[in-house]
Design an enzyme around this catalytic site. Structure first.
Site, PDB file in Angstrom:
ATOM      1  N   LYS A  28       0.806  -1.218   0.000  1.00 57.42           N
ATOM      2  CA  LYS A  28       0.000   0.000   0.000  1.00 57.42           C
ATOM      3  C   LYS A  28       0.840   1.270   0.000  1.00 57.42           C
ATOM      4  O   LYS A  28       0.428   2.288  -0.539  1.00 57.42           O
ATOM      5  CB  LYS A  28      -1.014  -0.006   1.148  1.00 57.42           C
ATOM      6  CG  LYS A  28      -0.419  -0.165   2.532  1.00 57.42           C
ATOM      7  CD  LYS A  28      -1.537  -0.394   3.552  1.00 57.42           C
ATOM      8  CE  LYS A  28      -1.001  -0.341   4.971  1.00 57.42           C
ATOM      9  NZ  LYS A  28       0.035  -1.371   5.251  1.00 57.42           N
ATOM     10  N   ARG A  44      -4.458   2.703  12.698  1.00 61.26           N
ATOM     11  CA  ARG A  44      -4.084   1.310  12.945  1.00 61.26           C
ATOM     12  C   ARG A  44      -5.066   0.601  13.858  1.00 61.26           C
ATOM     13  O   ARG A  44      -5.017  -0.617  13.986  1.00 61.26           O
ATOM     14  CB  ARG A  44      -2.711   1.253  13.636  1.00 61.26           C
ATOM     15  CG  ARG A  44      -1.551   1.233  12.686  1.00 61.26           C
ATOM     16  CD  ARG A  44      -0.265   1.116  13.486  1.00 61.26           C
ATOM     17  NE  ARG A  44       0.857   1.681  12.770  1.00 61.26           N
ATOM     18  CZ  ARG A  44       1.542   1.028  11.842  1.00 61.26           C
ATOM     19  NH1 ARG A  44       1.257  -0.216  11.559  1.00 61.26           N
ATOM     20  NH2 ARG A  44       2.520   1.613  11.214  1.00 61.26           N
ATOM     21  N   ARG A  57      12.308  -6.920   1.370  1.00 61.02           N
ATOM     22  CA  ARG A  57      12.344  -5.459   1.349  1.00 61.02           C
ATOM     23  C   ARG A  57      13.695  -4.927   1.822  1.00 61.02           C
ATOM     24  O   ARG A  57      14.262  -5.420   2.789  1.00 61.02           O
ATOM     25  CB  ARG A  57      11.242  -4.937   2.261  1.00 61.02           C
ATOM     26  CG  ARG A  57      10.848  -3.522   1.971  1.00 61.02           C
ATOM     27  CD  ARG A  57       9.370  -3.385   2.052  1.00 61.02           C
ATOM     28  NE  ARG A  57       8.983  -3.116   3.435  1.00 61.02           N
ATOM     29  CZ  ARG A  57       7.752  -2.740   3.775  1.00 61.02           C
ATOM     30  NH1 ARG A  57       6.817  -2.612   2.861  1.00 61.02           N
ATOM     31  NH2 ARG A  57       7.457  -2.515   5.023  1.00 61.02           N
ATOM     32  N   ARG A 116      15.540  -3.335   7.260  1.00 62.64           N
ATOM     33  CA  ARG A 116      15.101  -2.773   8.541  1.00 62.64           C
ATOM     34  C   ARG A 116      14.789  -3.913   9.510  1.00 62.64           C
ATOM     35  O   ARG A 116      14.306  -4.970   9.103  1.00 62.64           O
ATOM     36  CB  ARG A 116      13.838  -1.918   8.355  1.00 62.64           C
ATOM     37  CG  ARG A 116      14.087  -0.648   7.564  1.00 62.64           C
ATOM     38  CD  ARG A 116      12.934   0.321   7.714  1.00 62.64           C
ATOM     39  NE  ARG A 116      11.653  -0.365   7.853  1.00 62.64           N
ATOM     40  CZ  ARG A 116      10.477   0.156   7.529  1.00 62.64           C
ATOM     41  NH1 ARG A 116      10.424   1.359   7.015  1.00 62.64           N
ATOM     42  NH2 ARG A 116       9.359  -0.498   7.697  1.00 62.64           N
ATOM     43  N   ARG A 133       4.356  -8.498  13.644  1.00 60.84           N
ATOM     44  CA  ARG A 133       3.595  -7.421  13.001  1.00 60.84           C
ATOM     45  C   ARG A 133       2.281  -7.934  12.432  1.00 60.84           C
ATOM     46  O   ARG A 133       1.252  -7.258  12.495  1.00 60.84           O
ATOM     47  CB  ARG A 133       4.424  -6.785  11.875  1.00 60.84           C
ATOM     48  CG  ARG A 133       5.556  -5.921  12.392  1.00 60.84           C
ATOM     49  CD  ARG A 133       6.530  -5.553  11.289  1.00 60.84           C
ATOM     50  NE  ARG A 133       5.946  -4.673  10.295  1.00 60.84           N
ATOM     51  CZ  ARG A 133       6.516  -4.417   9.109  1.00 60.84           C
ATOM     52  NH1 ARG A 133       7.646  -4.994   8.788  1.00 60.84           N
ATOM     53  NH2 ARG A 133       5.949  -3.591   8.274  1.00 60.84           N
TER      54      ARG A 133
END
Ligand SMILES: [Zn+2]
Length: 218
Positions: A13, A88, A127, A160, A171
């Site tokens: 997103k 969130r 990523r 990261r 997560r």
């Protein structure tokens, strides 16, 4: 155009928000970026946020909402915004509703990006990010021109800590517990559009622009 992008971490997103921002001239508002910016500029909210981050704690809603409220009042949001990574939780969504109501505006659309869990994990572990300019890349889907080097500023790319596997499991669990209820929250308001986020970046974007074109003329 005022939008919220929902979806599990790794559904893409953020990338779609960048493209929408470029096409429609609306500001992409990511709470991650807002937090980093506030900490860097040592604003009152930034100093408060940092005290929580330094202890490894979640930054409280009051701080995050304060940052979003300030940003939405900024002239850069005049043409609209895409909220990426906020709200969130349902309480955050309720607070956002109050902030918008105080400005006599509302959300045009909430887009829920749907991607299988397996694909999400694959996307996240691949990523890579630039610690200097915050550009993001992906080993499979959006590799940098030179391996390990940021296309934009030439810095070395890093994975990261929150894109590492154990962190990803956490997560996703947090997403299921806290963020997934937002889907029914916005569905009840009649603002939700589900979007298949499983294809290529361009294919997803094409479908997204169709949904947005429909809400723009509505
Ligand atoms: Zn860079």
């Amino acid at each position: 155009m005022r939008l919220v992008f929902l979806g599990a971490p790794g559904v893409g997103k953020g990338t779609q928000a960048d493209k929408v921002s470029a096409l429609y001239g609306v500001l992409k508002v990511s709470t991650g970026d807002l937090l980093r910016e506030a900490v860097r500029n040592k604003t009152a909210l930034g100093v408060e946020a940092k005290s929580f981050m330094d202890q490894g704690k979640l930054v409280p809603d009051s701080v995050v909402i304060g940052l979003v409220r300030d940003k939405l009042g900024d002239p850069s949001c005049e043409k609209g915004f895409v909220l990426d990574g906020f709200p969130r939780t349902v309480p955050q969504a309720e607070e956002l509703g109050k902030v918008l109501a105080s400005r006599h505006i509302g959300l045009d659309r909430v887009i829920n990006f749907q991607v299988s869990r397996e694909d999400v994990v694959k996307r996240l572990t691949g990523r890579r990010s630039c610690p200097k300019c915050q550009a993001t890349f992906h080993l499979d889907f959006a590799p940098p021109k030179a391996e390990g080097i940021c296309d934009r500023c030439g810095s070395g790319l890093v994975q990261r800590s929150d894109d590492q596997r154990e962190a990803i499991e956490t997560r996703l669990k947090v997403y299921d517990e806290q963020t997934a209820p937002l889907i029914s929250f916005y569905e009840q308001q009649g603002r939700l559009s589900n979007l298949d986020g499983g294809g290529s970046v361009d294919a997803v974007f094409q479908n997204l622009t169709k949904v947005l074109a429909a809400c723009k003329t509505a």
